[in-house]
Design an enzyme around this catalytic site. Structure first.
Site: not given
Lengths: 502, 502
Positions: A213, A266
C-alpha cells in the site's frame, strides 16, 4: 586494548569494526562476533560486529564503519578502547528455546531488545527463528513476544480518548488494494457521523509482491512522515495512508523478517506477534484482520481457520478488540498489479467509473462494513452507510483530502497517472475456461518488469477465474518503462504458466 | 546492472560488496544476500555478500572488499556487471533438513560446497546447524556428510602403500598433551621395526582451550607447511606434528564450527563427520580416537558410550579401521596448561625426568600401545615395545628429529624454554581432600594470563584429585608475560572455585 582509528570511508549498513588478525587473536574474537568500543574519557561504549583483515590494517589500528564513526564522533588518529564483548545473555535464551523450553516475557524481551541494538548477529537470529519454527510457541509466549516487540519500539500516543481503527491483510494475493478504499470510507464516516475515532493506517512496502500500500500511495503523495506529522495529518483528515517502516514502531520485526526470508520461513507465532505489535504500537482499539485463503494466497482454508483461532486467542490475552475475516483468495482482486495500476483500480472504484473492478469494490465494502460494525453499529446499517459514502463520492472526497494532507496535488496528477512507456499484451494460446491465476507468478513477472521501484511497471489483467476465453484473446498486459525489462518479463510470462486454462 | 569500482581500501575477511541503497533496491537485494560480479569481457564471475550504504557511495558505484579486488584483478574506475545471485539450490536442502527430512549425499555435497564457496551466509549455515541439532542425522547422513566434507577439501596422497596411522582426542580436558609423545613413540617404532607406515599428524590450534597441539609444537618449531613439504618431512622422520588449519583438508568445517560456537552447539553428527573427514583426507588407514569422559571433560560416561557406538557405526560404513577408547576425564592430565608448560611436561616424559608427570606418561603409553596393536601386533608385545622406546629415549630421539625436520633447533632451546617473566602462586584457603579440578575454568584462567597467543603464559598444577592439602599449601602457579594480565587472571582464579576441596 587501545587502538587507533584508521581513516577508511567504510560503510556497512550496520556497526562493523575491522581488526588486524593479531589483535583479533589477542582479544580472542572471531568474524561476526562482537567487541565493545569506547572513546577515551567517555563512559558510554557501543557494540560492533567484527570483520578481520589479513594485512593492510596494522596491529595497533582499527577501521570502523561510518555508523560507528558518526555515533561516537570519531576522527582519524583517535584512540578507542576495544574489548571482547561478553556474549549477550539473550544467547542463552535462544539456546533454551532451541532446546524446546518455554521462554518468559523477560527472556523474550532480552532477545528482542538485543536484536534491535545489534547485539545479536544474523546467525544468532537464525537460531532464534529456527527455535520458534521447530519448537513452536505457546499462546503465552506469542503474547509475550508481541508485548516485547511493542515495548522495544516507539508508540503513537494521543492524549484524548478517540477510538483507533485499524485493518490488516496477511497478504499473498496480487492486487487486493482494498486499504485506500476502506480508509477513505472510514474517514468519510468519521466526519459524517461525528465518530470519536481515527484510522492511522501504517502500511508496508512490497517485500516479495509487486506493490505494498505504501508503494501505491507514494505514486501520488508522500508516505514518509514522523509520528508528530502523522498526528497533525490525523487531526485534519481523521485517517492517513503512510509507510510504517521508518517510524520505529516494531523495529525488531524488520531484522527478524530479513533473516526469515533467507529460507522463506514465516513461523506462525512470529507472524501473529509481528502484526499485532504494529497495531498495538499505533494504539489501535478496534482491529480487523483479513486472511485471504485459497489457491492464489498464502494459506489453505484449514490453515486459515487455525490462524484465525490463534489470532483470537492471543488477541484475547492482550485485551484487544479483534475481528478476523477469512476471505476468498482464489485469484487476484482487481485488475491492476503494480503501484500505478493498483492505484488506477482504487481511483476508478472511488470515482464510480463504469469499468471499475467490482471484485475490489465488493471486498472493500465488506471490510469497511465489518470495521464500522465493530463500533456498535448494526451491521446492515453499517453496510448502507458504506455503500452510500462510496456512491455519493464522499469517500473519494476524503481520499483526496488525505492525499493532499500527505503532500499530493490532486489537481495536477496527469503525468503521474500516465501509463508506462512500453506495453505488451499476452494472449491466450488455448481455448477454454480460466481455472487458475497465480498471484505469486504475476508478482514475479511484475517485478521483472520493474515494480515496485518503477511505479508504472506492472500488469493489467483482462480475465478472471471462471471466464471463457478463445485462442488469441488478450489475457493480460505487461507495462514497463524499460524495453529490456519488458522483454525479460514477457519471456518469463510466456513460459511460466501463470494462467491455467482448461 | 553495470557499476564502477570506487577506490576504497576495504577489508572484510570474506567477499563483501557495498552497494548504494538505490542500486540494491533496483536489484531487489538486501544486506547479507548475494550478488554476482563479473568483470567486463570476462566469462567467470564470483559471488559476493552485500552490505548496503546510505549515502557516500553513488548509485553507479560499487565498493568491493580486497578479496574480490584481488581475485578479479580490478582497479578504480573499472566497470563490473552486477546481478542478483539466484538463491543457491542448497538453501532448499537446508529447509528440507529443518523440516525433518533426510538428505542425500548429493544434497549434502551441495550444502558443503556452497559453504566453502561463500555461497551461504552465516545465518543460512545457522539454519543448517539448527537442522542437524534438532532433527539429528541418520548414520547414512553422517556418513554422507563426512564424504562430502572430504570431497570438497584437499587430500594428502601417497603413491606407495604405506599404512597411515592417526589419532584424535575429542578434547575438553586441560593439559592432556599426549600427541607429541605418542607420535614420537610411533616414529621410533616405525624406524626400529621397519614398519611400512607413517603418522602424518595434523593438529588444531586452541579454540576455547589454553593450547592445541599445534600451539605447543610451535613453541620450538614451525607447524605451518604445505602438503608437499609435509610429504618430505614424512619421508625423513616417518611422522610429523603440524597444524591442519591451513592445509584446506576439510575447509567446510571451520565455517560450520564458527557458527556453532555462537551458541556453543556441537551436534554429534557434525562432530563425528568433522573428525573422520580430516582423518580420511590425510589418507588414514588406522585411526585411534580418544574420548575422555567424566567431570572435567566434554561428555558423561553415558554420552561417551553413545558417541563411541556412533563413531564405530559410521566408521564401518566408511570402511575405516577405527578404534575408539573411552578414557578417564576426571581431571586435567599432566601438570602444565598452556603451550610452553605443556611442552615442558612432554619433554620431561620423553627425557625420563624424575619429576615427570606420570599420569601423562601412562596415558600416552596406553594410546601408543593401542595404536601399534592395530597393526596386528599382540597387545602385550606392543606395550613392551612402547615402554622400551620411551625408556631407551629412542622416542625422544625421534621427537628431536621431527622438531628439527620442522625447522626447530634442539641444541639451542634455552630461551624458548625459559619460563614467563611473571609468576604468582595460588594457595589453598581450606584443608581437606581435592575433590574436583575444572578443566574449563583452568583454560579460562590460562587464557586470561595470555595463552595460547603468548606461548609462555599458562598454569602449573601442584595437586591432583584425591590429594590431601593443608591450608596455605600451593595449588597452582599462574605464569604470564604481562603484569596486568596476570593480575586479572589471579582475580578470576581466586573467585572462580576452580579447585574444590572438602
Amino acid at each position: 586494548m587501545f587502538l587507533k582509528i584508521r581513516e577508511l570511508h567504510f560503510l556497512a549498513g550496520r556497526p562493523v569494526a575491522i581488526l588486524n588478525e593479531d589483535s583479533a587473536k589477542e582479544l580472542n574474537v572471531n568474524i561476526n562476533e562482537r567487541i565493545t568500543l569506547k572513546k577515551a574519557n567517555f563512559n558510554k561504549g557501543i557494540i560492533a560486529i567484527i570483520d578481520i583483515a589479513k594485512g593492510l590494517i596494522e596491529k595497533d589500528e582499527i577501521a570502523l564503519s561510518v555508523e560507528i564513526i558518526n555515533q561516537l564522533k570519531l576522527k582519524k588518529g583517535d584512540i578507542v578502547e576495544v574489548g571482547a564483548a561478553q556474549k549477550p545473555l539473550s544467547v542463552n535464551y535462544i539456546l533454551k528455546k532451541l532446546n524446546g523450553k518455554e521462554l518468559s516475557y523477560t527472556e523474550l524481551y532480552s532477545i528482542i531488545s538485543d536484536i534491535v541494538n545489534n547485539n545479536l548477529s544474523e546467525a544468532e537470529i537464525a537460531y532464534f527463528v529456527s527455535g520458534i519454527y521447530l519448537r513452536k510457541m505457546t499462546l503465552q509466549e506469542t503474547t509475550d513476544l508481541t508485548k516485547a516487540i511493542v515495548q522495544v519500539g516507539k508508540k503513537l500516543q494521543f492524549n484524548d480518548k478517540r477510538m483507533v481503527l485499524d485493518k490488516h491483510s496477511i497478504g499473498g494475493l496480487a492486487g487486493n488494494r482494498t486499504t485506500p478504499i476502506v480508509v477513505s470510507i472510514i474517514a468519510a464516516a468519521i466526519e459524517k457521523y461525528k465518530l470519536r475515532a481515527i484510522m492511522p493506517k501504517t502500511s508496508s512496502r512490497a517485500i516479495t509482491s509487486a506493490a505494498g500500500t505504501a508503494d501505491v500511495i507514494e505514486t501520488i503523495a508522500n508516505v514518509e512522515f514522523s509520528l508528530t506529522q502523522i498526528k497533525e495529518i490525523l487531526n485534519r483528515t481523521h485517517a492517513c495512508l503512510v509507510w510504517g517502516g521508518a517510524l520505529g514502531l516494531a523495529p525488531a520485526d524488520d531484522k527478524i523478517i530479513q533473516v526469515e526470508r533467507l529460507l522463506s520461513l514465516d513461523p506462525e507465532s512470529q507472524l501473529i506477534a509481528s502484526i499485532l505489535a504494529k497495531k498495538i504500537s499505533v494504539g489501535a482499539t478496534h482491529i480487523l484482520i483479513d486472511i485471504p485463503c485459497g489457491k492464489s494466497s498464502k494459506v489453505s482454508p484449514n490453515e486459515a481457520r487455525i490462524l484465525k483461532h490463534k489470532f483470537e486467542s492471543v488477541g484475547k490475552k492482550l485485551n484487544l478488540n479483534l475481528k478476523i475475516l477469512i476471505t476468498r483468495g482464489e485469484e487476484p482482486i482487481g485488475n491492476g498489479i503494480g503501484p500505478l495500476l493498483e492505484l488506477l483500480d482504487v481511483l476508478s472504484v472511488l470515482n464510480r467509473d463504469k469499468n471499475r473492478p467490482l471484485d475490489l469494490e465488493k471486498k472493500s465494502l465488506l471490510l469497511a462494513t465489518e470495521l464500522l460494525s465493530m463500533l456498535n453499529i448494526d451491521k446492515e446499517k453499517a453496510r448502507q452507510i458504506c455503500i452510500n459514502l462510496l456512491e455519493s463520492k464522499q469517500a473519494f472526497y476524503w481520499f483526496q483530502k488525505i492525499i493532499e494532507a500527505q503532500g499530493g496535488n490532486f489537481k495536477n496528477l496527469g503525468k503521474k497517472l500516465a501509463l508506462a512507456k512500453y506495453k505488451e499484451t499476452i494472449y491466450s494460446n488455448a481455448q477454454g475456461k480460466v481455472e487458475e491465476i497465480s498471484s505469486k507468478k504475476l508478482a514475479n513477472i511484475s517485478r521483472l518488469a520493474g515494480s515496485p521501484e518503477n511505479k508504472k511497471a506492472g500488469i493489467y489483467l483482462h480475465i478472471h477465474v471462471g471466464d471463457l476465453v478463445r485462442k488469441k484473446q488478450p489475457l493480460f498486459d505487461i507495462y514497463s518503462e524499460s524495453k529490456e525489462k519488458l522483454n525479460y518479463a514477457i519471456e518469463v510470462a510466456e513460459h511460466s504458466g501463470v494462467i491455467k486454462i482448461r
